[in-house]
Design a protein around this motif. Structure first.
Motif, mmCIF file in Angstrom:
data_model
loop_
_atom_site.group_PDB
_atom_site.id
_atom_site.type_symbol
_atom_site.label_atom_id
_atom_site.label_comp_id
_atom_site.label_asym_id
_atom_site.label_seq_id
_atom_site.Cartn_x
_atom_site.Cartn_y
_atom_site.Cartn_z
ATOM 1 N N ASP A 297 -27.094 -23.266 -6.678
ATOM 2 C CA ASP A 297 -28.043 -22.679 -5.729
ATOM 3 C C ASP A 297 -27.359 -21.663 -4.820
ATOM 4 O OD1 ASP A 297 -30.532 -24.420 -6.185
ATOM 5 O OD2 ASP A 297 -28.948 -25.910 -5.896
ATOM 6 N N ALA A 298 -26.057 -21.836 -4.627
ATOM 7 C CA ALA A 298 -25.318 -20.941 -3.731
ATOM 8 C C ALA A 298 -23.848 -20.949 -4.124
ATOM 9 C CB ALA A 298 -25.483 -21.373 -2.278
ATOM 10 N N ILE A 299 -23.166 -19.849 -3.810
ATOM 11 C CA ILE A 299 -21.728 -19.738 -4.055
ATOM 12 C C ILE A 299 -21.068 -19.181 -2.800
ATOM 13 C CG2 ILE A 299 -19.912 -18.621 -5.417
ATOM 14 C CD1 ILE A 299 -21.850 -18.422 -7.747
ATOM 15 N N SER A 300 -19.995 -19.827 -2.384
ATOM 16 C CA SER A 300 -19.169 -19.291 -1.299
ATOM 17 C C SER A 300 -17.817 -18.908 -1.880
ATOM 18 C CB SER A 300 -18.993 -20.316 -0.171
ATOM 19 O OG SER A 300 -18.472 -21.545 -0.659
ATOM 20 N N SER A 301 -17.342 -17.725 -1.500
ATOM 21 C CA SER A 301 -16.014 -17.253 -1.890
ATOM 22 C C SER A 301 -15.377 -16.713 -0.620
ATOM 23 C CB SER A 301 -16.121 -16.165 -2.961
ATOM 24 O OG SER A 301 -14.832 -15.668 -3.297
ATOM 25 N N ILE A 302 -14.527 -17.526 -0.013
ATOM 26 C CA ILE A 302 -13.995 -17.222 1.318
ATOM 27 C C ILE A 302 -12.494 -16.975 1.214
ATOM 28 C CG2 ILE A 302 -13.810 -18.015 3.704
ATOM 29 C CD1 ILE A 302 -16.109 -19.968 3.120
ATOM 30 N N GLY A 303 -12.088 -15.726 1.333
ATOM 31 C CA GLY A 303 -10.668 -15.400 1.298
ATOM 32 C C GLY A 303 -10.032 -15.572 -0.064
ATOM 33 N N MET A 304 -10.812 -15.557 -1.113
ATOM 34 C CA MET A 304 -10.282 -15.720 -2.470
ATOM 35 C C MET A 304 -10.259 -14.411 -3.252
ATOM 36 S SD MET A 304 -11.637 -15.809 -5.766
ATOM 37 C CE MET A 304 -10.920 -16.212 -7.336
ATOM 38 N N ALA A 305 -11.243 -13.536 -2.992
ATOM 39 C CA ALA A 305 -11.410 -12.347 -3.830
ATOM 40 C C ALA A 305 -10.237 -11.379 -3.737
ATOM 41 C CB ALA A 305 -12.710 -11.633 -3.460
ATOM 42 N N LEU A 330 -24.934 -15.545 -2.765
ATOM 43 C CA LEU A 330 -23.470 -15.493 -2.750
ATOM 44 C C LEU A 330 -23.017 -15.012 -1.384
ATOM 45 C CD1 LEU A 330 -20.518 -15.206 -3.942
ATOM 46 C CD2 LEU A 330 -21.202 -12.874 -4.604
ATOM 47 N N LEU A 331 -22.036 -15.728 -0.799
ATOM 48 C CA LEU A 331 -21.385 -15.250 0.422
ATOM 49 C C LEU A 331 -19.943 -14.925 0.063
ATOM 50 C CD1 LEU A 331 -19.585 -15.679 3.142
ATOM 51 C CD2 LEU A 331 -21.850 -14.668 3.409
ATOM 52 N N ASN A 332 -19.623 -13.631 0.065
ATOM 53 C CA ASN A 332 -18.290 -13.155 -0.292
ATOM 54 C C ASN A 332 -17.578 -12.700 0.986
ATOM 55 O OD1 ASN A 332 -16.667 -12.348 -2.857
ATOM 56 N ND2 ASN A 332 -16.421 -10.599 -1.489
ATOM 57 N N HIS A 333 -16.550 -13.440 1.383
ATOM 58 C CA HIS A 333 -15.784 -13.183 2.615
ATOM 59 C C HIS A 333 -14.429 -12.649 2.187
ATOM 60 C CE1 HIS A 333 -14.441 -14.680 6.785
ATOM 61 N NE2 HIS A 333 -13.323 -14.308 6.193
ATOM 62 N N GLN A 334 -14.150 -11.361 2.505
ATOM 63 C CA GLN A 334 -13.009 -10.699 1.864
ATOM 64 C C GLN A 334 -12.377 -9.658 2.781
ATOM 65 O OE1 GLN A 334 -14.109 -9.122 -1.960
ATOM 66 N NE2 GLN A 334 -12.300 -7.844 -2.146
ATOM 67 N N ILE A 335 -11.043 -9.608 2.776
ATOM 68 C CA ILE A 335 -10.305 -8.580 3.501
ATOM 69 C C ILE A 335 -10.476 -7.253 2.770
ATOM 70 C CG2 ILE A 335 -8.013 -7.833 4.289
ATOM 71 C CD1 ILE A 335 -7.223 -10.792 4.372
ATOM 72 N N ALA A 336 -10.588 -6.169 3.534
ATOM 73 C CA ALA A 336 -10.774 -4.842 2.948
ATOM 74 C C ALA A 336 -9.768 -3.866 3.552
ATOM 75 C CB ALA A 336 -12.192 -4.338 3.203
ATOM 76 N N ARG A 337 -9.333 -2.911 2.745
ATOM 77 C CA ARG A 337 -8.477 -1.839 3.253
ATOM 78 C C ARG A 337 -9.329 -0.616 3.548
ATOM 79 N NH1 ARG A 337 -7.812 1.912 -0.855
ATOM 80 N NH2 ARG A 337 -8.101 1.129 -2.983
ATOM 81 N N ARG A 338 -8.730 0.329 4.241
ATOM 82 C CA ARG A 338 -9.403 1.584 4.511
ATOM 83 C C ARG A 338 -9.432 2.428 3.231
ATOM 84 N NH1 ARG A 338 -12.351 1.938 8.701
ATOM 85 N NH2 ARG A 338 -11.913 4.157 8.965
#
Length: 467
Positions: A297-305, A330-338
């Motif tokens: 029903d839901a997916i969390s991806s926290i600091g994995m991608a 889906l909740l995708n929690h991810q660090i991003a670069r410029r």
């Protein structure tokens, strides 16, 4: 004859074309540089110079730091801020140069740097100073890298086996060490902080509250309901799985590549009496079969991608899409670069050598816009984006404080070099978030029904922190 520090300062200033930004103290006790009461870079062993001469730049400095040959006396953050222009920023284009025509900028900067060095080498004074430094370093082969450095990998990146090895390097250093750094929550991603006036002033307690708030924010964005199934990709030590099962009554499958994390998470699940609702697996997301393991029903991806890699990101998005039911989130929690801009986006990005060798082997960052595009290419509709950059800076500063206050215990748990890696990496990362060199984002995406139904409210909202 001038002191070691004096000779080093003179050479550095000639090379930089500017005054030395930080005071230095050499192994002979001599000092040089600004006398402004700021931090002091301590060159405790001349082997540090050999490392830098043989590997100029970030990696040489990092090796000397990890080996204990370089130290900072005073405020580490202030020291890194002063050194940032020498280590990380000298080759970065200005924001206005990040354009379609900037693909040539990095090669041109390198050519100009090489021409500058060639010109300096023709100067008798500079050659004499360089001979002096070579004499200071001692004759010999380059020092061996510290034991904490990951061996360079060759071949295809982000295979199942190579990713397992990379994850083990970072996460399998002892759960007790992570408890010391992360605190009781054992959440290794940015917390969700209150405004300063709402905090207690107890850093550890405020961190725990902020981590609870972050986990709860994820659950509310996913709109979890009792009886639903949640997949937590990169479940770490089980904190998200436990929170979702306890607070929202869902069943959870959590996957991680770290055996140490899985063992720790399973014990927490057993202690909480939730073994019937939480399944912790040592498994790669690519090994999840939509026909067997789904739908969720839901997916969390926290600091994995950040571990997925650019070459695998579409595969990652496709697999998560296939694992979700229609209407699932889906909740995708991810660090991003410029973003670099133009063709430089393809050619110019490289992972920091220190991070690649000592922290996250094969880790990769991409701009948030790229992540949004790939998720939508896979079929998701991205409905919400929240930037949490300042939150991660606050989190990292508290982790550094935890490590520094428990330094003696840390040295009993891991090598001095490993502890020094973590202190440097977290402090430098805090500054990177504060200065907007990198960011972190929560993306909420939905797999709509064939008729286009998302199941979300017409107006954005409902995600605010519970009182």
């Amino acid at each position: 004859m001038s002191s070691a520090a004096g000779r080093l300062a003179a050479l550095a200033e000639q090379f930089l074309g500017a005054p030395l930004p930080i005071r230095i103290r050499a192994w002979d006790g001599s000092e040089a540089g600004p006398q402004d009461g700021g931090p002091v870079l301590v060159i405790a062993d001349r082997r540090a110079l050999r490392r830098i001469l043989y590997r100029p730049g970030e990696l040489g400095l990092a090796r000397a730091w990890v080996a204990g040959e370089l130290n900072v006396e005073g405020d580490l953050y202030a020291a890194l801020d002063r050194l940032a222009g020498l280590i990380w920023e000298r080759d970065e284009p200005a924001p206005e140069a990040r354009s379609a025509g900037s693909a040539v900028a990095a090669p041109l900067r390198r050519l100009r740097g090489a021409a500058r060095m060639a010109g300096m080498l023709r100067e008798p004074r500079f050659r004499a100073q360089l001979r002096e430094v070579a004499g200071l370093t001692g004759i010999g082969l380059p020092p061996r890298p510290p034991a904490e450095e990951a061996r360079p990998q060759h071949g295809i990146r982000h295979t199942l086996g190579r990713d397992r090895s990379a994850i083990s390097h970072h996460y399998d250093v002892g759960n007790r060490f992570y408890e010391l750094v992360l605190g009781a929550s054992m959440v290794y991603s940015c917390a969700y902080w209150e405004e300063p006036e709402a905090r207690t002033g107890d850093g550890r307690a405020d961190l725990e509250r902020a981590q609870f708030a972050k986990l709860d924010l994820v659950c509310r964005k996913l709109d979890l309901k009792p009886g639903q199934r949640l997949l937590d990709v990169g479940c770490g030590w089980g904190s998200m799985a436990l929170h979702a099962a306890k607070e929202y009554g869902v069943s959870v499958v959590g996957v991680t590549l770290s055996r140490e994390q899985a063992a720790y998470a399973r014990k927490r699940v057993a202690d909480a009496g939730l073994e019937d609702r939480i399944d912790i697996r040592v498994q790669d997301y690519r090994e999840l079969d939509p026909e067997v393991d789904g739908p969720f029903d839901a997916i969390s991806s926290i600091g994995m991608a950040e571990h997925v890699g650019a070459v695998r990101y579409r595969e990652y998005a496709d697999r998560l899409y296939a694992l979700l039911r229609e209407g699932g989130r889906l909740l995708n929690h991810q660090i991003a670069r410029r973003p670099l801009g133009g063709e430089a986006e393809e050619r110019g990005y490289r992972v920091d050598e220190f991070i690649d060798r000592y922290v996250f082997p094969d880790g990769e960052l991409q701009p948030v816009g790229t992540t949004v595009s790939i998720l939508e290419q896979a079929g998701f509709e991205v409905r919400d984006q929240e930037a949490l950059r300042e939150h991660y800076a606050l989190t990292l500063r508290q982790w550094v404080a935890n490590l520094e206050s428990g330094w003696s215990e840390a040295l009993r748990l891991v090598s001095a070099g490993r502890a020094r890696v973590w202190r440097l990496y977290m402090a430098a990362s805090a500054l990177a978030f504060e200065r907007n060199r990198i960011g972190v984002n929560q993306l909420l995406a939905v797999r709509t029904t064939p008729a286009g139904v998302s199941g979300l409210r017409l107006r954005r909202g409902g995600f605010a922190r519970a009182s």
